[in-house]
Design a protein around this motif. Structure first.
Motif, PDB file in Angstrom:
ATOM      1  N   ARG A  27      70.108 -26.385  25.957  1.00  0.00           N
ATOM      2  CA  ARG A  27      70.382 -24.951  25.846  1.00  0.00           C
ATOM      3  C   ARG A  27      71.864 -24.623  26.037  1.00  0.00           C
ATOM      4  O   ARG A  27      72.403 -23.714  25.428  1.00  0.00           O
ATOM      5  CB  ARG A  27      69.557 -24.204  26.917  1.00  0.00           C
ATOM      6  N   THR A  28      72.512 -25.391  26.932  1.00  0.00           N
ATOM      7  CA  THR A  28      73.894 -25.046  27.279  1.00  0.00           C
ATOM      8  C   THR A  28      74.909 -25.843  26.463  1.00  0.00           C
ATOM      9  O   THR A  28      76.108 -25.550  26.512  1.00  0.00           O
ATOM     10  CB  THR A  28      74.152 -25.309  28.777  1.00  0.00           C
ATOM     11  N   GLY A  29      74.437 -26.867  25.782  1.00  0.00           N
ATOM     12  CA  GLY A  29      75.338 -27.647  24.920  1.00  0.00           C
ATOM     13  C   GLY A  29      76.159 -28.694  25.664  1.00  0.00           C
ATOM     14  O   GLY A  29      77.035 -29.320  25.065  1.00  0.00           O
ATOM     15  N   PHE A  30      75.906 -28.905  26.938  1.00  0.00           N
ATOM     16  CA  PHE A  30      76.617 -29.976  27.645  1.00  0.00           C
ATOM     17  C   PHE A  30      75.979 -31.318  27.292  1.00  0.00           C
ATOM     18  O   PHE A  30      74.772 -31.398  27.040  1.00  0.00           O
ATOM     19  CB  PHE A  30      76.555 -29.761  29.172  1.00  0.00           C
ATOM     20  N   SER A  31      76.800 -32.364  27.296  1.00  0.00           N
ATOM     21  CA  SER A  31      76.239 -33.673  26.967  1.00  0.00           C
ATOM     22  C   SER A  31      75.767 -34.409  28.219  1.00  0.00           C
ATOM     23  O   SER A  31      75.008 -35.373  28.118  1.00  0.00           O
ATOM     24  CB  SER A  31      77.258 -34.529  26.213  1.00  0.00           C
ATOM     25  N   ALA A  32      76.218 -33.968  29.391  1.00  0.00           N
ATOM     26  CA  ALA A  32      75.746 -34.579  30.641  1.00  0.00           C
ATOM     27  C   ALA A  32      75.992 -33.601  31.780  1.00  0.00           C
ATOM     28  O   ALA A  32      76.837 -32.715  31.692  1.00  0.00           O
ATOM     29  CB  ALA A  32      76.490 -35.891  30.916  1.00  0.00           C
ATOM     30  N   ASP A 147      89.399 -34.014  35.158  1.00  0.00           N
ATOM     31  CA  ASP A 147      89.522 -32.551  35.099  1.00  0.00           C
ATOM     32  C   ASP A 147      89.054 -31.995  33.753  1.00  0.00           C
ATOM     33  O   ASP A 147      89.121 -30.790  33.517  1.00  0.00           O
ATOM     34  CB  ASP A 147      90.950 -32.093  35.425  1.00  0.00           C
ATOM     35  N   ARG A 148      88.550 -32.864  32.898  1.00  0.00           N
ATOM     36  CA  ARG A 148      87.993 -32.355  31.635  1.00  0.00           C
ATOM     37  C   ARG A 148      86.545 -31.883  31.807  1.00  0.00           C
ATOM     38  O   ARG A 148      85.955 -31.326  30.897  1.00  0.00           O
ATOM     39  CB  ARG A 148      88.081 -33.427  30.562  1.00  0.00           C
ATOM     40  N   CYS A 149      85.980 -32.140  32.978  1.00  0.00           N
ATOM     41  CA  CYS A 149      84.626 -31.616  33.233  1.00  0.00           C
ATOM     42  C   CYS A 149      84.700 -30.119  33.515  1.00  0.00           C
ATOM     43  O   CYS A 149      85.702 -29.625  34.031  1.00  0.00           O
ATOM     44  CB  CYS A 149      83.999 -32.287  34.459  1.00  0.00           C
ATOM     45  N   VAL A 150      83.605 -29.403  33.203  1.00  0.00           N
ATOM     46  CA  VAL A 150      83.528 -27.972  33.546  1.00  0.00           C
ATOM     47  C   VAL A 150      82.874 -27.889  34.918  1.00  0.00           C
ATOM     48  O   VAL A 150      81.728 -28.312  35.094  1.00  0.00           O
ATOM     49  CB  VAL A 150      82.690 -27.204  32.497  1.00  0.00           C
ATOM     50  N   LEU A 151      83.606 -27.354  35.888  1.00  0.00           N
ATOM     51  CA  LEU A 151      83.112 -27.358  37.263  1.00  0.00           C
ATOM     52  C   LEU A 151      82.146 -26.198  37.503  1.00  0.00           C
ATOM     53  O   LEU A 151      82.487 -25.033  37.284  1.00  0.00           O
ATOM     54  CB  LEU A 151      84.295 -27.265  38.234  1.00  0.00           C
ATOM     55  N   ASN A 152      80.947 -26.544  37.920  1.00  0.00           N
ATOM     56  CA  ASN A 152      79.916 -25.564  38.313  1.00  0.00           C
ATOM     57  C   ASN A 152      79.722 -24.426  37.302  1.00  0.00           C
ATOM     58  O   ASN A 152      79.830 -23.243  37.656  1.00  0.00           O
ATOM     59  CB  ASN A 152      80.244 -24.978  39.699  1.00  0.00           C
ATOM     60  N   PRO A 153      79.430 -24.745  36.063  1.00  0.00           N
ATOM     61  CA  PRO A 153      79.232 -23.672  35.067  1.00  0.00           C
ATOM     62  C   PRO A 153      78.016 -22.816  35.433  1.00  0.00           C
ATOM     63  O   PRO A 153      76.932 -23.348  35.684  1.00  0.00           O
ATOM     64  CB  PRO A 153      78.987 -24.433  33.755  1.00  0.00           C
ATOM     65  N   PRO A 154      78.197 -21.486  35.470  1.00  0.00           N
ATOM     66  CA  PRO A 154      77.092 -20.620  35.910  1.00  0.00           C
ATOM     67  C   PRO A 154      75.823 -20.803  35.089  1.00  0.00           C
ATOM     68  O   PRO A 154      74.724 -20.733  35.651  1.00  0.00           O
ATOM     69  CB  PRO A 154      77.661 -19.203  35.744  1.00  0.00           C
ATOM     70  N   ASN A 155      75.935 -21.030  33.765  1.00  0.00           N
ATOM     71  CA  ASN A 155      74.681 -21.098  32.983  1.00  0.00           C
ATOM     72  C   ASN A 155      73.825 -22.297  33.397  1.00  0.00           C
ATOM     73  O   ASN A 155      72.593 -22.226  33.371  1.00  0.00           O
ATOM     74  CB  ASN A 155      74.942 -21.065  31.467  1.00  0.00           C
ATOM     75  N   VAL A 156      74.462 -23.366  33.816  1.00  0.00           N
ATOM     76  CA  VAL A 156      73.708 -24.542  34.279  1.00  0.00           C
ATOM     77  C   VAL A 156      73.144 -24.274  35.682  1.00  0.00           C
ATOM     78  O   VAL A 156      71.968 -24.500  35.964  1.00  0.00           O
ATOM     79  CB  VAL A 156      74.616 -25.798  34.290  1.00  0.00           C
ATOM     80  N   LEU A 363      65.921 -13.308  38.195  1.00  0.00           N
ATOM     81  CA  LEU A 363      64.776 -12.969  37.346  1.00  0.00           C
ATOM     82  C   LEU A 363      64.473 -14.009  36.284  1.00  0.00           C
ATOM     83  O   LEU A 363      63.367 -14.060  35.755  1.00  0.00           O
ATOM     84  CB  LEU A 363      65.041 -11.631  36.651  1.00  0.00           C
ATOM     85  N   ASP A 364      65.486 -14.824  35.940  1.00  0.00           N
ATOM     86  CA  ASP A 364      65.288 -15.763  34.831  1.00  0.00           C
ATOM     87  C   ASP A 364      66.345 -16.861  34.908  1.00  0.00           C
ATOM     88  O   ASP A 364      67.245 -16.808  35.746  1.00  0.00           O
ATOM     89  CB  ASP A 364      65.386 -15.022  33.486  1.00  0.00           C
ATOM     90  N   ILE A 365      66.222 -17.828  34.000  1.00  0.00           N
ATOM     91  CA  ILE A 365      67.179 -18.940  34.027  1.00  0.00           C
ATOM     92  C   ILE A 365      68.584 -18.497  33.614  1.00  0.00           C
ATOM     93  O   ILE A 365      69.555 -19.198  33.868  1.00  0.00           O
ATOM     94  CB  ILE A 365      66.728 -20.138  33.156  1.00  0.00           C
ATOM     95  N   GLU A 366      68.698 -17.325  32.976  1.00  0.00           N
ATOM     96  CA  GLU A 366      70.045 -16.837  32.603  1.00  0.00           C
ATOM     97  C   GLU A 366      70.796 -16.272  33.803  1.00  0.00           C
ATOM     98  O   GLU A 366      71.991 -16.009  33.716  1.00  0.00           O
ATOM     99  CB  GLU A 366      69.960 -15.741  31.539  1.00  0.00           C
ATOM    100  N   GLY A 367      70.103 -16.033  34.888  1.00  0.00           N
ATOM    101  CA  GLY A 367      70.790 -15.561  36.096  1.00  0.00           C
ATOM    102  C   GLY A 367      70.791 -14.057  36.262  1.00  0.00           C
ATOM    103  O   GLY A 367      71.550 -13.530  37.074  1.00  0.00           O
ATOM    104  N   HIS A 368      69.939 -13.351  35.496  1.00  0.00           N
ATOM    105  CA  HIS A 368      69.826 -11.905  35.753  1.00  0.00           C
ATOM    106  C   HIS A 368      69.241 -11.706  37.149  1.00  0.00           C
ATOM    107  O   HIS A 368      68.341 -12.442  37.556  1.00  0.00           O
ATOM    108  CB  HIS A 368      68.945 -11.229  34.693  1.00  0.00           C
ATOM    109  N   VAL A 369      69.778 -10.708  37.826  1.00  0.00           N
ATOM    110  CA  VAL A 369      69.455 -10.550  39.246  1.00  0.00           C
ATOM    111  C   VAL A 369      68.689  -9.257  39.472  1.00  0.00           C
ATOM    112  O   VAL A 369      68.931  -8.251  38.799  1.00  0.00           O
ATOM    113  CB  VAL A 369      70.781 -10.547  40.056  1.00  0.00           C
TER     114      VAL A 369
END
Ligand code: GLY
Ligand code: MN
Ligand code: MN
Length: 454
Positions: A27-32, A147-156, A363-369
């Protein structure tokens, strides 16, 4: 062999995790996703620090009592994860055992040398960064991976936190064990109180019977005698037995392989200052127990915990009016929020790896609160209830001078002489941990089952 050694339970746990984490990658398009366990932190200008607590997501993957510092896990699609486990040669500390029993579920690589571990980790992660690929790194600090990693992406993070609310059978097995250890501790605490022990003595009795080191506790024990019980998270323990023993509120849980129980019981004391006050407090305890049972009976998939929170205040209004603590109708007490200072905390919360487990207002996996409505600002659980969640149900009734003072100034219809009689009892909280079963099947009450068993 304990229940948690059963290969089928572990297999199902990993199948659930792998499937969900793969769906998050998709869903988020990350490879790992790269998870860091974290490392020991220290107090300011000190070489000592709090006990190391690993990244909770690492606990979910490893479910071990001991997870060493600097462990890293790489999760990808279509293949089992790789665990990079640090086991330094050390003559100061014992080596943390590598979780080799998990080797059918993950590729485990053990390193004595941290630089070598990091070198292999960067190599592994770089493979997943080729072309347009991106890697999500979930860790406290960004010190270990490229440092090419995305640190703590909210969608994940949102997705992983949301999912943790519903437990696998393997996780439930650990939570049942944590409940049993907690129940053993509570029984010993009750006996210690009956024989006149101090708060500290009760705390020690709990630790011994629950087989917990202090640093293993999911939260600091709340052992509150008399008026201390009106402090919701009372954190000290008097060393000397109190002169009068009116009440004990003990809120204490155990931790098994990273999973918590969170249990509260309240007792009338063996040396009450007033027989009249003791019988009134006892009557309130009985009412509160019925009240908790009623609330637990309303816990079912699809129910809204905000409605249950309101139901708690409706019943509290009835109890306070029936026992003449309030000199108005129950409707008026509820409508004017007169019950709120008698119970200013939420009815309960999600429970799991953390005592106040994440995602309760999500409320959901998207993070609506879903924030709690104004009078119930402390409510941690606002999302709809679903099967296999584990939640606490912990109604309370307290005599909190600080909050009641405001009501006195406002001439609220409160029977002050009865409040005065009960103030030295502090308050009542009764807290169980329940797992939601399918609609119509009620709940599995982990706490009551554990008390019946031990
Ligand atoms: N032990 C903290 C709580 O019940 O939320
Ligand atoms: Mn709780
Ligand atoms: Mn508690």
């Amino acid at each position: 062999m304990t229940n948690t050694d059963q290969p089928t339970l572990l297999h199902a746990h990993y199948a659930t995790l792998q499937t969900f984490w793969e769906s998050v990658l998709e869903r988020t398009g990350f490879s790992a996703i790269v998870l860091g366990a974290g490392s020991q932190q220290f107090h300011f200008h000190d070489d000592q620090g709090p006990a190391f607590r690993p990244n909770p997501l690492m606990v979910q993957w490893l479910a071990k009592q001991h997870i060493g510092e600097n462990a890293w896990l790489v999760v990808r699609q279509g293949t089992t994860p790789t665990l990079f486990f640090h086991q330094p040669d050390d003559f100061w500390h014992a080596a943390t055992p590598a979780p080799m029993h998990l080797s059918t579920h993950m590729d485990i690589q053990v390193f004595a040398d941290l630089d070598a571990l990091k070198g292999r980790l960067v190599q592994e992660v770089s493979k997943h960064l080729e072309g347009k690929h991106r890697v999500a790194q979930i860790s406290e600090r960004d010190d270990a991976v490229t440092d090419r990693c995305v640190l703590n992406p909210p969608n994940v993070i949102h997705a992983l936190h949301f999912q943790r609310a519903c437990k696998t059978e393997y996780e439930l097995t650990l939570m049942r064990q944590a409940s049993e250890q907690g129940a053993r501790g509570h029984k010993a605490a009750e006996a210690a109180f009956a024989s006149g022990a101090s708060e500290f003595g009760i705390h020690l009795a709990f630790l011994e019977a629950s087989s917990m080191n202090e640093w293993q506790l999911p939260y600091g024990n709340i052992v509150a005698q008399n008026q201390h019980a009106s402090l919701l998270h009372y954190q000290y323990q008097d060393r000397k037995p109190a002169a009068e023993m009116n009440s004990l509120l003990i809120d204490a849980g155990a931790n098994v392989d990273g999973y918590a129980s969170d249990i509260t019981r309240t007792y009338v004391g063996p040396r009450c200052y007033s027989a009249e006050a003791a019988s009134l407090f006892e009557a309130l305890l009985v009412r509160m127990q019925d009240h908790q049972n009623d609330l637990i009976n309303q816990v079912t998939p699809g129910a809204n915990y905000v409605d249950l929170q309101a139901a708690m205040h409706r019943s509290l209004a009835n109890i306070l009016v029936d026992t003449n603590l309030l000199a108005c109708s129950a409707d008026e007490a509820f409508d004017t929020e007169l019950t709120v200072p008698f119970c200013p905390h939420g009815l309960g919360h999600l429970l799991g790896i953390q005592v106040h487990d994440v995602g309760g207002q999500q409320l959901d996996i998207e993070g609506h609160v879903a924030p709690p409505p104004a009078p119930y600002a402390s409510l941690r659980l606002t999302r709809p209830l679903t099967e296999d969640m584990v939640i606490t149900v912990e109604p309370g009734l307290y005599f909190i001078s600080m909050l009641l003072k405001e009501k006195r100034a406002a001439n609220a219809p409160i029977n002050w002489s009865l409040v005065e009689l009960l103030t030295r009892f502090g308050g009542i909280r009764i807290e169980d941990n329940v797992r939601l079963l399918p609609a119509g099947a009620g709940v599995e009450n982990l706490t009551r089952d554990a008390f019946a068993k031990v």
